[in-house]
Design an enzyme around this catalytic site. Sequence first.
Site, short mmCIF file in Angstrom:
data_model
loop_
_atom_site.label_atom_id
_atom_site.label_comp_id
_atom_site.label_asym_id
_atom_site.label_seq_id
_atom_site.Cartn_x
_atom_site.Cartn_y
_atom_site.Cartn_z
N SER A 47 1.74 -2.41 -5.21
CA SER A 47 0.69 -1.92 -6.87
C SER A 47 -0.05 -1.16 -7.27
O SER A 47 -0.49 -1.17 -8.76
CB SER A 47 -1.16 -2.97 -6.52
OG SER A 47 -0.32 -4.68 -5.92
N LYS A 194 -6.11 3.65 -7.83
CA LYS A 194 -5.42 1.94 -7.70
C LYS A 194 -4.87 1.65 -5.88
O LYS A 194 -4.19 2.93 -5.42
CB LYS A 194 -4.04 2.19 -8.25
CG LYS A 194 -3.36 1.16 -8.46
CD LYS A 194 -4.41 -0.04 -8.80
CE LYS A 194 -3.05 -2.01 -8.89
NZ LYS A 194 -4.16 -2.48 -7.83
N GLY A 196 -3.31 -0.60 -3.21
CA GLY A 196 -1.72 -1.60 -3.00
C GLY A 196 -1.49 -1.48 -1.80
O GLY A 196 -2.25 -1.46 -0.31
#
Length: 262
Positions: A47, A194, A196
């Site tokens: 991600s 972000k 993941g």
Amino acid sequence: MQPALAWSVSPAAQSRAALNCTLFTDAATGRPLLREGDCDARITPVSTFNIAVSLMGFDSGFLKDQHAPVLPYRESYQAWNKDWRRDMDPSQWISYSAVWYAQQVTRHVGRERFERYVQGFGYGNGDTRGDHDKDNGLTWSWVGSSLQVSADEQAAFLGRLVRRELPVSQYAHEQTARLLKLKDLPNGWQVFGKTGTGAPVGPDGKDDYSRSYGWFVGWATNGQRTIVFARLAQDQKLEEGAAGPRLREAVLQELPTYLAKL
């Protein structure tokens, strides 16, 4: 779970018992300020690649702003996470890391332009072929498949984003940064990032969640200085909750101390 959370790992990374990297770089110059661990090991971005997809989406005009377009969830989408089974706007997509939303963006962009973006971003190994003999690179290459990236390469990519040097519009740079905004730290730094999450494939061919990997990448700025970070950690045992969000919370607690020293 399809390629879901089954991570691809480069041969060089496979030989390492547990991957772990802490990397901080100066955004203006790209100079490493702190580099510890397996920062050159390439694995699937999962991600964290949504940062690149966001840039593509805004540059192509498919994504409009933080709340448009709202895309409807369909039962045909692969949504192993129950939180993905809802209509979503771009801000919700980034928050929930919904693979299906990213796939709708890349389908709109199209294979040729998608490949051109990845190459232009200098993203990891640049391999967008996807799974062998499945012709799914446009929608799965970054999810446990052919596309791999190291922490060093994550930081280089994010440095170009912060400096607004990527081959996309200024609007795409600006809107992507807005999507990634997380919080303000007590010492005046603003944090963007972000997560993941994934797991390696065990000897039985199934995802080994006792060895989950977590990514947390992004940057922090205080208006005068910007520092890019890339953090990768692998679990040693089965833990509660997804590895990426757990790593994010740990890093956010550590960041004020790190930033004060760098």
